[in-house]
Design an enzyme around this catalytic site. Structure first.
Site, PDB file in Angstrom:
ATOM      1  N   LYS A  53      25.374 -11.113  34.836  1.00 25.22           N
ATOM      2  CA  LYS A  53      24.923 -10.494  35.914  1.00 25.22           C
ATOM      3  C   LYS A  53      23.425  -9.224  34.854  1.00 25.22           C
ATOM      4  O   LYS A  53      22.173  -9.286  35.316  1.00 25.22           O
ATOM      5  CB  LYS A  53      25.554 -10.090  36.592  1.00 25.22           C
ATOM      6  N   GLN A  97      32.243  -7.968  43.658  1.00 21.09           N
ATOM      7  CA  GLN A  97      32.969  -8.974  42.481  1.00 21.09           C
ATOM      8  C   GLN A  97      33.835  -9.154  42.748  1.00 21.09           C
ATOM      9  O   GLN A  97      35.332  -8.159  43.347  1.00 21.09           O
ATOM     10  CB  GLN A  97      32.741  -8.153  41.014  1.00 21.09           C
ATOM     11  N   ASP A 120      24.677 -10.927  47.759  1.00 17.76           N
ATOM     12  CA  ASP A 120      25.562 -12.394  47.929  1.00 17.76           C
ATOM     13  C   ASP A 120      25.666 -13.000  49.358  1.00 17.76           C
ATOM     14  O   ASP A 120      25.797 -13.846  49.491  1.00 17.76           O
ATOM     15  CB  ASP A 120      26.775 -11.674  47.581  1.00 17.76           C
TER      16      ASP A 120
END
Ligand code: NDP
Length: 287
Positions: A53, A97, A120
């Site tokens: 990422k 994460q 997200d």
């Protein structure tokens, strides 16, 4: 024989467009998108995802910030870091994460991210927005799946869509997105009666289960769009490790109209959509 949906190529094209739009944003406003990724603990798979990422964010012209915390980090300490990132005007997107260590309540942590930086799309406000059909951040994996489904060029309205899997990160948001495309949506799960019969109805079949090869070739309606979200690590008969999806790819390709491979399908599009969401957050902040 099915047409292959090349997620790698589609993701590369999307990243290229994001790079161009980023350069325009910087030129016109001086705002450069900033993505902060927070990782707690040293799970090897998560470390790989976070590195990718960061690399792809930088390649698109973003500022990328990685915060690595030890796996004994408390929920309060993690929330304090998120508070700092919420206040930092150079940061437009915050990603924590998952999974997090067990002493930390994931949803509670995600809900401390400012909704306008929740790239997200897991914050309760963005989940609600998607459910109500309001603008907001959409989770990256189902967003990438939708883009690939739309890129087939087929008229989606009225199609039967079957999603196997009802997780908050894939199955449920995928259902909301396909409903918004006027598909007739069924969500199947581990308690569904006669899964093969349900799948055989699908003009669009999205498999998000985590069981290698669960979906057999003769479960696929002729001409269906098949999207395989599953990422399963298996060991071959010759002892080699490899990734495989939830769909029996070879057999399903005989029946499907369009199908994603694993790897090279949903995975690359997921990261590209994270960049798309972060760019959108920066564009909104710049206006
Ligand atoms: P979860 O484990 O959260 O959910 C799995 C779902 O599958 C559950 O709803 C479960 O049903 C259902 N299920 C399990 N067994 C069966 C069965 N035999 N028949 C029908 N349904 C079943 O998984 P995720 O949604 O997080 O992930 C799914 C897969 O997608 C995984 O392989 C994951 O690695 C992959 N993934 C890939 C991403 C990418 O970028 N490509 C991103 C995210 C995930 P029930 O609710 O009844 O238990």
């Amino acid at each position: 024989m099915a047409t292959l949906i090349d997620g790698k190529a589609q993701a590369a094209a999307l990243r290229e467009r994001i790079g161009i739009d980023t350069a325009t944003l910087v030129d016109q406003t001086g705002v450069r998108p900033g993505l902060a990724v927070v990782i707690v603990g040293d799970d090897p798979a998560s470390q790989v995802y976070v590195r990718n990422k960061g690399k792809q964010a930088e390649a698109a012209g973003f500022n990328s910030y990685t915060h690595r915390l030890t796996d004994d980090t408390s929920e309060d300490a993690l929330k304090a870091l998120i508070g700092e990132l919420n206040a930092d005007t150079d940061v437009h997107g915050i990603l924590v994460q998952l999974p997090l260590p067990e002493q930390i309540d994931e949803q509670s942590v995600i809900n401390t991210i400012a909704a306008e930086k929740d790239v997200d799309g897991f914050h309760i406000e963005n989940v609600g927005r998607l459910s109500l059909g309001l603008p907001g951040f959409v989770p990256c994996t189902p967003l990438g799946c939708l883009k690939m489904i739309r890129n087939t060029g087929l008229e989606l309205a009225g199609m039967e869509a079957v999603i196997v899997g009802r997780s908050n990160i894939v199955g449920k948001p995928m259902a909301a997105l396909l409903l918004a495309q006027n598909c007739t949506v069924t969500i199947a799960h581990s308690r569904t009666y006669d899964l093969p019969a349900v799948c055989r109805r699908a003009d669009i079949l999205v498999a998000a289960v985590g069981r290698p090869g669960l979906i057999k070739g003769d479960w696929i309606k002729p001409g269906a769009i098949v999207i395989d979200v599953g990422i399963n690590r298996i060991t071959d008969v010759d002892g080699r490790n490899r990734l495989t999806g939830d769909v029996d790819f070879e057999a399903a390709s005989e029946h499907a109209g369009h199908i994603t491979p694993v790897p090279g399908g949903v995975g690359p599009m997921t990261i590209a959509c994270l960049l798309a969401n972060t760019l959108q957050a920066a564009q909104l902040a710049a206006t």
